[in-house]
Design an enzyme around this catalytic site. Structure first.
Site, PDB file in Angstrom:
ATOM      1  CB  CYS A 176      40.196  26.136  10.832  1.00 17.74           C
ATOM      2  SG  CYS A 176      39.542  27.615  10.074  1.00 17.74           S
ATOM      3  CG  HIS A 183      48.728  44.307  27.954  1.00 17.21           C
ATOM      4  ND1 HIS A 183      49.385  44.270  29.157  1.00 17.21           N
ATOM      5  CD2 HIS A 183      49.559  44.978  27.108  1.00 17.21           C
ATOM      6  CE1 HIS A 183      50.556  44.892  29.060  1.00 17.21           C
ATOM      7  NE2 HIS A 183      50.679  45.340  27.828  1.00 17.21           N
ATOM      8  CB  CYS A 240      38.570  27.427  14.438  1.00 15.95           C
ATOM      9  SG  CYS A 240      37.522  28.175  13.165  1.00 15.95           S
ATOM     10  CB  CYS A 243      40.115  31.043  13.906  1.00 16.57           C
ATOM     11  SG  CYS A 243      40.853  29.762  12.852  1.00 16.57           S
ATOM     12  CB  CYS A 262      39.132  31.068   9.057  1.00 20.18           C
ATOM     13  SG  CYS A 262      38.165  30.988  10.581  1.00 20.18           S
ATOM     14  CG  PHE A 298      51.376  39.296  35.713  1.00 22.83           C
ATOM     15  CD1 PHE A 298      51.154  38.088  35.077  1.00 22.83           C
ATOM     16  CD2 PHE A 298      50.461  40.316  35.530  1.00 22.83           C
ATOM     17  CE1 PHE A 298      50.062  37.900  34.260  1.00 22.83           C
ATOM     18  CE2 PHE A 298      49.355  40.144  34.705  1.00 22.83           C
ATOM     19  CZ  PHE A 298      49.154  38.929  34.071  1.00 22.83           C
ATOM     20  NE  ARG A 299      56.819  41.916  35.855  1.00 23.37           N
ATOM     21  CZ  ARG A 299      55.847  41.869  34.956  1.00 23.37           C
ATOM     22  NH1 ARG A 299      54.621  42.291  35.279  1.00 23.37           N
ATOM     23  NH2 ARG A 299      56.064  41.418  33.733  1.00 23.37           N
ATOM     24  CG  ASN A 326      51.609  49.605  42.751  1.00 24.58           C
ATOM     25  OD1 ASN A 326      50.679  49.142  42.080  1.00 24.58           O
ATOM     26  ND2 ASN A 326      52.752  48.976  42.888  1.00 24.58           N
TER      27      ASN A 326
HETATM   28  P1  OAD Z   1      52.352  43.430  38.124  1.00 25.36           P
HETATM   29  O1  OAD Z   1      52.076  42.129  38.806  1.00 25.36           O
HETATM   30  O2  OAD Z   1      53.660  43.611  37.480  1.00 25.36           O
HETATM   31  O3  OAD Z   1      52.176  44.622  39.165  1.00 25.36           O
HETATM   32  C1  OAD Z   1      51.079  44.690  40.004  1.00 25.36           C
HETATM   33  C2  OAD Z   1      51.384  45.726  41.088  1.00 25.36           C
HETATM   34  O4  OAD Z   1      50.208  45.910  41.858  1.00 25.36           O
HETATM   35  C3  OAD Z   1      52.486  45.295  42.036  1.00 25.36           C
HETATM   36  O5  OAD Z   1      53.428  46.346  42.101  1.00 25.36           O
HETATM   37  C4  OAD Z   1      51.771  45.092  43.376  1.00 25.36           C
HETATM   38  O6  OAD Z   1      52.544  45.543  44.476  1.00 25.36           O
HETATM   39  C5  OAD Z   1      50.551  45.948  43.225  1.00 25.36           C
HETATM   40  N1  OAD Z   1      49.351  45.452  43.919  1.00 25.36           N
HETATM   41  C6  OAD Z   1      48.901  44.183  44.025  1.00 25.36           C
HETATM   42  N2  OAD Z   1      47.714  44.132  44.648  1.00 25.36           N
HETATM   43  C7  OAD Z   1      47.407  45.428  44.975  1.00 25.36           C
HETATM   44  C8  OAD Z   1      46.311  46.048  45.639  1.00 25.36           C
HETATM   45  N3  OAD Z   1      45.271  45.327  46.119  1.00 25.36           N
HETATM   46  N4  OAD Z   1      46.330  47.403  45.789  1.00 25.36           N
HETATM   47  C9  OAD Z   1      47.380  48.137  45.328  1.00 25.36           C
HETATM   48  N5  OAD Z   1      48.435  47.603  44.683  1.00 25.36           N
HETATM   49  C10 OAD Z   1      48.455  46.265  44.514  1.00 25.36           C
HETATM   50  O7  OAD Z   1      51.128  43.650  37.113  1.00 25.36           O
HETATM   51  P2  OAD Z   1      51.066  44.658  35.875  1.00 25.36           P
HETATM   52  O8  OAD Z   1      51.834  45.897  36.152  1.00 25.36           O
HETATM   53  O9  OAD Z   1      49.665  44.778  35.469  1.00 25.36           O
HETATM   54  O10 OAD Z   1      51.370  41.492  30.417  1.00 25.36           O
HETATM   55  O11 OAD Z   1      51.845  43.806  34.784  1.00 25.36           O
HETATM   56  C11 OAD Z   1      51.999  44.326  33.507  1.00 25.36           C
HETATM   57  C12 OAD Z   1      51.958  43.218  32.501  1.00 25.36           C
HETATM   58  O12 OAD Z   1      52.891  42.189  32.852  1.00 25.36           O
HETATM   59  C13 OAD Z   1      50.641  42.461  32.439  1.00 25.36           C
HETATM   60  O13 OAD Z   1      49.673  43.149  31.684  1.00 25.36           O
HETATM   61  C14 OAD Z   1      51.043  41.190  31.783  1.00 25.36           C
HETATM   62  C15 OAD Z   1      52.280  40.904  32.584  1.00 25.36           C
HETATM   63  O14 OAD Z   1      53.237  40.116  31.948  1.00 25.36           O
HETATM   64  C16 OAD Z   1      51.033  40.659  29.445  1.00 25.36           C
HETATM   65  O15 OAD Z   1      50.480  39.614  29.671  1.00 25.36           O
HETATM   66  C17 OAD Z   1      51.405  41.148  28.075  1.00 25.36           C
HETATM   67 ZN    ZN Z   2      39.026  29.076  11.702  1.00 24.22          ZN
END
Ligand code: OAD
Ligand code: ZN
Length: 247
Positions: A154, A118, A151, A126, A129, A33-34, A217
């Site tokens: 529904c 998550h 569904c 659904c 229902c 994501f980031r 990370n």
């Molecule tokens: P992020 O995208 O926020 O963070 C992923 C981290 O992994 C980053 O800091 C990257 O630098 C690092 N990274 C990427 N590839 C890597 C690799 N091969 N080896 C080591 N590090 C690596 O993802 P999450 O922390 O999982 O929520 O994000 C948390 C939540 O934000 C997700 O579960 C989702 C999102 O919005 C929901 O959908 C509710």
């Molecule tokens: Zn249904």
């Protein structure tokens, strides 16, 4: 030396838990994501596409965002990092994997105790229902370009069993994750930016009890200063290398 130190921490731990995020699955071809430029939230505003209100009021935007993710997850296989955690559990060196990921790759790699805070893309519900369907049952022709699943009773659109923005975390998974962390004497955090609360609070339950911390990370996180071992490496390289070094 850092890899060996991480291996030694595992060898000595009695209740190790892992906490993983989207960076754990980028080596399997699923975008996170980031990360700069490749992260999904560099192209999308999460509130516009990944929120409960988007699902209800802007289903087109919601499912256009979700479709490539469902597609990437369906095609993905576990990578050596997933396999390393499954191996640690098999050897009695890891009690649980707590994951923010919705891709089921920890289970596919053979991890038995996986706590999904998550939710997962494998379940579809659904809103009317409350019937639950597996991805196989639900998806129909959604991939590559069919309509969003509905569904059969529904005819309303099914909601993927993932935690959306504006939604609560599933209470059972949260409680299991919290108690695993409270018991932990070692936490491995890998592939998560630790930017999303409340999931990002989980490691602090362990750290309060003076658990040791291994952090893997590619980019810096807020907990780096508290880590006993900080590995700014690809999880798919770091974790097998750690497991290899455990006596
Ligand atoms: P992020 O995208 O926020 O963070 C992923 C981290 O992994 C980053 O800091 C990257 O630098 C690092 N990274 C990427 N590839 C890597 C690799 N091969 N080896 C080591 N590090 C690596 O993802 P999450 O922390 O999982 O929520 O994000 C948390 C939540 O934000 C997700 O579960 C989702 C999102 O919005 C929901 O959908 C509710
Ligand atoms: Zn249904």
């Amino acid at each position: 030396p850092a890899l060996q130190k991480a291996a030694d921490l595992f060898a000595r731990a009695r209740h190790a838990v892992a906490f993983t995020g989207a960076g754990f699955s980028t080596p399997s071809g699923i975008p996170d994501f980031r990360s700069q430029s490749t992260g999904l939230w560099t192209r999308f505003d999460p509130m516009q596409v990944a929120s409960l209100s988007a699902f209800r009021q802007r289903p087109e935007a919601f499912f256009n965002w979700l479709r490539p993710l469902v597609s990437a997850v369906s095609a993905a296989q576990p990578n050596p990092a997933h396999q390393a955690l499954a191996e640690l559990e098999k050897r009695g060196l890891l009690r649980a994997v707590i994951t923010q990921n919705i891709d089921r790759l920890h289970q596919k790699a053979g991890s038995q105790t996986v706590i999904e805070v998550h939710g997962s893309l494998n379940q579809w519900d659904c809103p009317s229902c409350r019937a639950a369907f597996t991805a196989d049952e639900a998806l129909g022709s959604f991939l590559p370009d069919g309509p969003p699943p509905r569904c059969p009773r529904c005819d309303v659109r099914l909601k993927p069993g993932i935690v959306l923005y504006e939604e609560m975390l599933p209470p059972k998974a949260w409680q299991a994750a919290e108690s695993a962390c409270r018991r932990a004497d070692l936490v491995l955090i890998a592939g998560t930016s630790l930017e999303v609360a409340p999931a990002s609070y989980l490691p602090s339950y362990a750290l309060e009890n003076r658990a040791r911390l291994i952090l893997v990370n590619l980019s810096p996180t807020p907990l780096d200063p508290q880590a006993d071992v900080c590995l700014p490496m690809d999880v798919a390289q770091a974790l097998p290398a750690v497991v290899e070094r455990i006596q």
